[in-house]
Design a protein around this motif. Structure first.
Motif, mmCIF file in Angstrom:
data_model
loop_
_atom_site.group_PDB
_atom_site.id
_atom_site.type_symbol
_atom_site.label_atom_id
_atom_site.label_comp_id
_atom_site.label_asym_id
_atom_site.label_seq_id
_atom_site.Cartn_x
_atom_site.Cartn_y
_atom_site.Cartn_z
ATOM 1 N N HIS A 152 48.046 63.000 28.446
ATOM 2 C CA HIS A 152 46.598 62.856 28.586
ATOM 3 C C HIS A 152 46.228 61.543 29.271
ATOM 4 O O HIS A 152 45.148 61.435 29.863
ATOM 5 N N LEU A 153 47.081 60.552 29.142
ATOM 6 C CA LEU A 153 46.900 59.265 29.796
ATOM 7 C C LEU A 153 48.183 58.905 30.535
ATOM 8 O O LEU A 153 49.263 59.417 30.216
ATOM 9 N N MET A 154 48.068 58.009 31.507
ATOM 10 C CA MET A 154 49.238 57.464 32.196
ATOM 11 C C MET A 154 49.134 55.934 32.199
ATOM 12 O O MET A 154 48.117 55.370 31.791
ATOM 13 N N ILE A 155 50.188 55.296 32.655
ATOM 14 C CA ILE A 155 50.195 53.841 32.744
ATOM 15 C C ILE A 155 49.812 53.461 34.172
ATOM 16 O O ILE A 155 50.543 53.748 35.125
ATOM 17 N N ALA A 156 48.649 52.831 34.316
ATOM 18 C CA ALA A 156 48.140 52.476 35.636
ATOM 19 C C ALA A 156 48.865 51.253 36.207
ATOM 20 O O ALA A 156 49.091 51.160 37.414
ATOM 21 N N ARG A 157 49.204 50.329 35.330
ATOM 22 C CA ARG A 157 49.878 49.096 35.727
ATOM 23 C C ARG A 157 50.293 48.379 34.449
ATOM 24 O O ARG A 157 50.011 48.850 33.350
ATOM 25 N N ARG A 158 50.951 47.267 34.610
ATOM 26 C CA ARG A 158 51.267 46.404 33.469
ATOM 27 C C ARG A 158 50.715 45.001 33.732
ATOM 28 O O ARG A 158 50.804 44.513 34.856
ATOM 29 N N GLU A 159 50.205 44.393 32.685
ATOM 30 C CA GLU A 159 49.712 43.021 32.755
ATOM 31 C C GLU A 159 50.481 42.199 31.734
ATOM 32 O O GLU A 159 50.400 42.470 30.534
ATOM 33 N N ASN A 160 51.259 41.233 32.216
ATOM 34 C CA ASN A 160 52.179 40.498 31.347
ATOM 35 C C ASN A 160 53.063 41.461 30.556
ATOM 36 O O ASN A 160 53.362 41.247 29.395
ATOM 37 N N PHE A 161 53.438 42.516 31.215
ATOM 38 C CA PHE A 161 54.290 43.598 30.720
ATOM 39 C C PHE A 161 53.609 44.448 29.636
ATOM 40 O O PHE A 161 54.245 45.296 29.013
#
Length: 470
Positions: free
Chosen positions: A230-239
């Motif tokens: 239902h969701l995905m990971i768009a990016r990582r911020e400080n992992f």
């Protein structure tokens, strides 16, 4: 003609098993059995161990154990050091080659996905991996475990989700969806209306959570929604993961991301082919672990891809089962047989590198007994907290426990342990010294200290090697 007493192909004239490459060569030079004759094959990996087959079927290619290891390392991009400086596109190319890049958060040295890439690319910029995720050239998924995968494989992983009910991540997510469907949906609606979120965007409303890993409710709902697609990971911020809707992540590069659904049988066949190609050579029993696709495969399960020519069956001296090579790697297979695959690369591997993430395979292929001890109480550890296997010229020759002290610019080798049969000669010292200097420089911790070793005098000799080449 009676059955041979030992497994292997047999000559039509003598019935003697063909066990070595020379045996097959001799039979071929003699012209083999007369046309139209049939010979008996007694192969333990076939569904019917004793069957008659037509003599126009070529003999199985034969490799020795070291040739099999070199074929594996060649497929993984670990046979030789890079010939040029790394470029940004090399990150995606390496992930496409491996098909999966496992994610782990431990960072006593560089976090595992970055270290896996360093082992293959050398001195590259870690932010290139972050950029590949933010640009949707790769995406995060549950597969072997939590992994990065190339965007070109999105349909495969999306279609495989329904077959992953056995995996703990999916069991947890399905339980969340059953027990807390309403707050999960509210959270997804919030993301739809307000944009991408991090778990840190939500305050903890109760005391210290008792849930697994101490996650607050929103983090558990986000993770469940991610596992279920239902969701995905768009990016990582400080992992830290940033969650968004699939249409705003993969949809940017694949507008029809939600239209293609592969049948379960096709998912299975694609996973088998991809795993074998990524591994270079594989036993049937090793294949399922690559994508954690469920039960172990047997040789009979691979008859279909062998018959259509997608996989090649091979024999490896000392193995009690067949090996499999993808047809795209047939040229490398021939090079390995001819002794023209040579290993020259020495580097440190992550504990979650595909070469060693299957501990059983690492033992059977390299004779390397490897266990991760970071979750073992300190007093019970044998080798250390986050121990890095040492790959030297096609062999796993030892392991070292390291820590990068970034603020001090110090790369600490707490201990080095060589395998019992490894001779600590000048070549090993020089190779390991170069590998340590390269790894420390990439970490921006150029000063190296070596504390202790087994054998005991190896640490002293390694310190001298590092000092001499400073």
């Amino acid at each position: 003609m009676g059955e041979p007493s030992e497994p292997g192909c047999v000559t039509a004239s003598t019935g003697r098993p063909l066990r070595t490459a020379n045996d097959f060569a001799s039979a071929a030079s003699a012209g083999g059995p007369p046309a139209g004759r049939r010979v008996l094959v007694n192969a333990p990996w076939l569904a019917e161990p004793s069957v008659t087959v037509s003599t126009d079927i070529p003999a199985l290619p034969i490799l020795d154990a070291q040739q099999a290891r070199l074929l594996h390392l060649s497929a993984q991009g670990l046979l030789a050091a890079p010939r040029r400086r790394a470029r940004q596109g090399d990150v995606l190319a390496a992930i496409e080659r491996m098909r999966l890049l496992q994610i782990d958060t431990i960072h006593v040295v560089a976090r595992s996905p970055y270290l896996v890439l360093f082992s293959r690319l050398g001195d590259y910029r870690p932010e290139w991996l972050d950029a590949a995720l933010a640009d949707a050239a790769i995406f995060e998924c549950w597969s072997h475990e939590a992994c990065f995968a190339p965007a070109s494989d999105f349909a495969l992983h999306r279609s495989a989700r329904d077959t992953r009910g056995h995996h703990w991540s999916m069991k947890h997510a399905q339980r969340m969806a059953r027990e807390q469907a309403e707050p999960m949906q509210r959270l997804i609606d919030h993301v739809r209306a307000n944009g991408a979120v991090k778990a840190a965007d939500f305050e903890r409303t109760q005391g210290r959570a008792s849930a697994w890993w101490g996650w607050k409710d929103e983090k558990r709902w986000l993770e469940a929604a991610f596992a279920l697609g239902h969701l995905m990971i768009a990016r990582r911020e400080n992992f830290h993961r940033v969650y968004d809707l699939p249409e705003r992540v993969i949809g940017r590069v694949q507008p029809d991301w939600d239209r293609e659904a592969l049948p379960a049988a096709e998912v299975r066949q694609r996973q088998i082919a991809a795993a074998v190609k990524a591994l270079g050579i594989a036993r049937a029993a090793w294949i399922a672990d690559y994508y954690r696709s469920g039960r172990r495969y047997r040789d009979a399960d691979l008859d279909e891809p062998v018959e259509r020519g997608e996989l090649l069956r091979v024999e490896v001296d000392g193995w009690d089962a067949a090996g499999y090579v993808h047809r795209d790697l047939e040229a490398d297979l021939r090079r390995a047989q001819a002794g023209r695959l040579r290993a020259s690369h020495t580097t440190l591997l992550s504990p979650f590198d595909p070469v060693v993430w299957d501990r059983t395979r690492a033992g059977e292929l390299f004779g390397f007994d490897y266990r991760l001890e970071c979750y073992t109480p300190a007093e019970k550890r044998r080798f250390g907290y986050f121990v890095l296997p040492i790959l030297q010229r096609g062999r796993l020759v030892g392991r070292l426990d390291a820590k990068a002290h970034r603020a001090e610019g110090l790369f600490e080798v707490k201990s080095v342990h060589l395998e019992p049969d490894v001779v600590p000669d000048a070549t090993l010292l020089a190779d390991l010294g170069r590998a340590l200097r390269a790894c420390a420089a990439w970490h921006r911790t150029p000063r190296i200290v070596v504390r202790r070793s087994d054998p005991r005098d190896f640490a002293k000799r390694l310190r001298a090697e590092l000092a001499a080449s400073a």
